[in-house]
Design a protein around this motif. Structure first.
Motif, mmCIF file in Angstrom:
data_model
loop_
_atom_site.group_PDB
_atom_site.id
_atom_site.type_symbol
_atom_site.label_atom_id
_atom_site.label_comp_id
_atom_site.label_asym_id
_atom_site.label_seq_id
_atom_site.Cartn_x
_atom_site.Cartn_y
_atom_site.Cartn_z
ATOM 1 N N CYS A 41 0.837 -1.197 0.000
ATOM 2 C CA CYS A 41 0.000 0.000 0.000
ATOM 3 C C CYS A 41 0.879 1.258 0.000
ATOM 4 C CB CYS A 41 -0.906 0.009 1.230
ATOM 5 S SG CYS A 41 -1.970 -1.456 1.326
ATOM 6 N N HIS A 42 0.379 2.296 -0.679
ATOM 7 C CA HIS A 42 1.117 3.553 -0.808
ATOM 8 C C HIS A 42 0.333 4.712 -0.212
ATOM 9 C CE1 HIS A 42 2.561 0.960 -4.044
ATOM 10 N NE2 HIS A 42 3.664 1.670 -4.083
ATOM 11 N N MET A 54 0.890 0.872 5.134
ATOM 12 C CA MET A 54 1.691 1.473 4.062
ATOM 13 C C MET A 54 3.075 0.845 4.020
ATOM 14 S SD MET A 54 3.003 5.421 3.570
ATOM 15 C CE MET A 54 3.524 5.615 5.266
ATOM 16 N N ILE A 65 2.469 3.553 -8.491
ATOM 17 C CA ILE A 65 1.507 2.706 -7.760
ATOM 18 C C ILE A 65 0.952 1.610 -8.660
ATOM 19 C CG2 ILE A 65 -0.778 2.702 -6.674
ATOM 20 C CD1 ILE A 65 -0.048 5.576 -5.636
ATOM 21 N N GLY A 100 2.480 -1.454 -7.043
ATOM 22 C CA GLY A 100 1.511 -1.760 -5.994
ATOM 23 C C GLY A 100 0.925 -3.155 -6.173
ATOM 24 N N ASP A 112 -4.479 2.385 -1.724
ATOM 25 C CA ASP A 112 -3.540 3.482 -1.918
ATOM 26 C C ASP A 112 -4.245 4.806 -1.665
ATOM 27 O OD1 ASP A 112 -1.128 1.913 -3.037
ATOM 28 O OD2 ASP A 112 -2.819 1.188 -4.208
ATOM 29 N N SER A 157 -6.613 0.245 -7.895
ATOM 30 C CA SER A 157 -6.537 -0.570 -6.680
ATOM 31 C C SER A 157 -7.931 -0.805 -6.110
ATOM 32 C CB SER A 157 -5.649 0.134 -5.646
ATOM 33 O OG SER A 157 -4.337 0.246 -6.157
ATOM 34 N N THR A 213 -4.465 4.404 4.983
ATOM 35 C CA THR A 213 -4.732 3.112 4.321
ATOM 36 C C THR A 213 -5.226 2.060 5.314
ATOM 37 O OG1 THR A 213 -2.398 2.470 4.617
ATOM 38 C CG2 THR A 213 -3.013 3.466 2.501
#
Lengths: 419, 419
Positions: free
Chosen positions: A231-232, A262, A335, A339, A344, A363, A372
């Motif tokens: 996760c970003h 994250m 991402i 990802g 995100d 996502s 997140t």
């Protein structure tokens, strides 16, 4: 002992027969069975804990690692939590039979959709005995039958729990096979489930990445799953500093081992010099190891250099990769490339940047100005969660009761025939 | 020539890159490309027909069977139908970006869903060149990229059509790889698609049962499909005689080769003596061969006896199996056991029987007092159809634009962090 494959297929076949009864059971009947299970578990807590103690003893003798032992262990509190979970699921609205989207066609046909259970759900899980209760309850509430295959280390605990579920089903006029525990813990019993698409409609694996990956690779039955949670959080040029700090700290440090934590922080180049030193100080307090791209190192010279591999890694640990990006476009591209389609977030006060991010990030959950860590069935108001999906068909993100159903078409006519 | 596997994977990878552009393209841009494709096909109809004539000549030399030749053949009318299909798809509402179900959580988070494309759709089809246009148009409109793998016998026709689609995409600022035709007709190219879950998000096979069965057995990518259409009409005790006759005749005889054609007729024992002789006379006029259960033969002594196999057979021919059942429960059980989860109808004036049937029959389309022949994307008002699903996850029944999308979660916060 009977051939394992035949045993699993007979069990799944009985579950399939039971499905037709539970799929049309009333909400009252299903809820009564759920509440009765909670009562029985409360009454027989001592038996469950005794079975669990035997499982624990054997697991310790086998030298299982502490993390697994922790997941296996039941206490009076966790048993009470199971009961509370059952009561909560009983209190949720029944999704089965909901009708929707009816439209009248020019020929007078009324065409719409009815939400219905999927059929037989196979749940393959590891050492947590509470999955036995959760999964059974969610499947029953959503009108599905289930075939449960728990880990060998929790065998006695699962048997003790399943016995009570069976009793509650029977007492409420529902077929015991609607919740079928596979009483075999050889690998072959998993294989038999994965190869039976005519008996099992969907498989939901609950466990570590290696279990899920193996199931996904071998299954001929559709699988609802997630492998990674990379996760970003992206701190946009137009980010509010305080929100950025709070979210970046919370998303990383509130828990390290969860899939919605994250793993990579992206920062707009115009905000990096201001925000990264503030964040680094807070992460240092929490002893989070930082790994940065070359531009990050120019600002935070004391941290490790991130390798290419870091961008694709779910640490599940107090480690964070940090990358400075030129703009929103680069953040989105990073991402979508690195990802895992899980969750995100962007931190921004810009309407346009928020809109672009929401639309472009591919996502299961896309967030604006939120941590997140909220990606969770309870936080989303689903009442309960059987898993999280990073796949793109059927259901994305937290999977609750609705994810255990699909919609069939209903056509109401008055004698119409096709010309 | 390059290794086939690598070529297919490179093509799919280019489609995946193109996906990010088409997934966020505006409806106006996608519609312009669709309408331009229609113009180009109209302008270059002669080229397409010439390419098709070469395909036909080769297919005839190879001795392809007449049914395949018929599907392969294009005429001015079928080319104009392609253009009309493109215009219709352009006129449909764009499903991408629709937001729905937003709720406010106690912490102030707004949580809802956004409809988004699935990604890269692989379409594997046989000799119909019009699938190239239909599939490309539906995928583009729904924001997906597609990888098209048509049959070898239609290779030149497909190339001629794909060239024009590419031109229309380019002229409208969309990446050509958004619609990627596999320029190889070896079996290995199908295999390479089926084994690439990281590049292709879902596969939709269009063709005969053997093609679909092989794809379902080999695919590591999720497949949206139907194998059989073993559809039933059940004439209930409370059926209106005229509706029963009209529907039973229409469902069987309006077309024999379609998947929504009735293959088995079920009749309540109290209505059989009255209705079966009337129906038998009408079926005799249409030269439909009847095969009955022993009780049916007691009423219609001149017809064939149905074998066990008949109840599980999709004839796709003027043949009908007939069974007399004791009651609604037996009818439902027969359908759920022998049907193919495609489309099943009850003829009844009983409110309660209709409700029971709608709820209990586990098929993609369940109908009351309407012919099974209506199970079709156009008839359901979807505007177009890329296929029919008898699977239970993601989408059931006719698959239109919505079936080519799923919903991701959108979380709108104001700096919330998780406690």
């Amino acid at each position: 002992m009977q051939n394992i494959r035949d045993y699993v297929r007979q069990t799944a076949s009985a579950a399939k027969t039971a499905f037709y009864a539970v799929s049309t059971a009333s909400a009252a009947q299903k809820n009564a069975a759920l509440l009765r299970t909670a009562e029985l578990i409360k009454q027989h807590a001592a038996d469950i804990l005794a079975a669990n103690a035997q499982d624990m003893q054997q697991a310790e003798q086998k030298g299982l690692e502490p993390a697994l032992l922790e997941r296996l262990k039941l206490t009076e509190n966790t048993v009470e939590a199971m009961c509370e979970g059952l009561r909560q699921i009983a209190a949720l609205p029944d999704p089965v039979g909901e009708m929707d989207e009816f439209r009248i066609r020019p020929n007078g046909l009324q065409i719409g959709k009815m939400r219905v259970p999927l059929g037989v759900i196979g749940i393959i899980y590891e050492s947590r005995p509470n999955v036995t209760v959760d999964a059974a309850a969610l499947c029953l509430k959503s009108g599905n039958a289930c075939v449960l295959r728990g880990g060998s280390e929790a065998f006695r605990s699962n048997m003790a729990i399943a016995k009570l579920i069976t009793q509650a089903l029977r007492e409420n006029g529902l077929p015991a096979a609607a919740v079928s525990l596979i009483k075999n813990t050889d690998r072959e019993s998993v294989g038999a489930m994965l190869q039976s698409p005519e008996l099992i409609d969907v498989i939901i694996p609950r466990g570590g990445k290696s279990l899920v990956a193996r199931i996904a690779a071998e299954a001929r039955v559709p699988v609802i799953k997630h492998l990674d949670g990379i996760c970003h959080v992206y701190i946009d040029q137009a980010a509010d500093t305080e929100k950025a700090l709070n979210i970046a700290i919370n998303a990383k440090t509130s828990r390290y081992g969860t899939c919605n934590t994250m793993e990579t922080l992206l920062v707009h180049e115009k905000r990096a010099a201001e925000i990264l030193p503030l964040l680094a100080a807070k992460y240092a307090e929490k002893r989070v190891e930082l790994r940065g791209c070359p531009r990050t190192l120019a600002i935070l010279p004391d941290i490790q250099t991130a390798s290419d591999e870091d961008w694709d890694t779910e640490y599940l640990a107090p480690i964070l990769a940090i990358k400075i990006v030129d703009n929103l476009t680069e953040a989105v591209a990073h991402i979508n490339t690195h990802g895992s389609r899980h969750t995100d977030a962007i931190v921004t006060e810009s309407y346009t940047d928020a809109q672009t991010f929401l639309r472009a990030v591919d996502s299961a959950s896309v967030m604006v100005n939120a941590s997140t860590r909220f990606a969770d069935g309870f936080e989303y108001g689903l009442g309960a969660e059987i898993g999280i999906s990073t796949d793109k068909i059927h259901v994305r993100g937290p999977v609750g009761l609705e994810g255990l159903t699909s919609q069939k078409w209903i056509v109401l006519g008055n004698g119409q025939v096709r010309g």
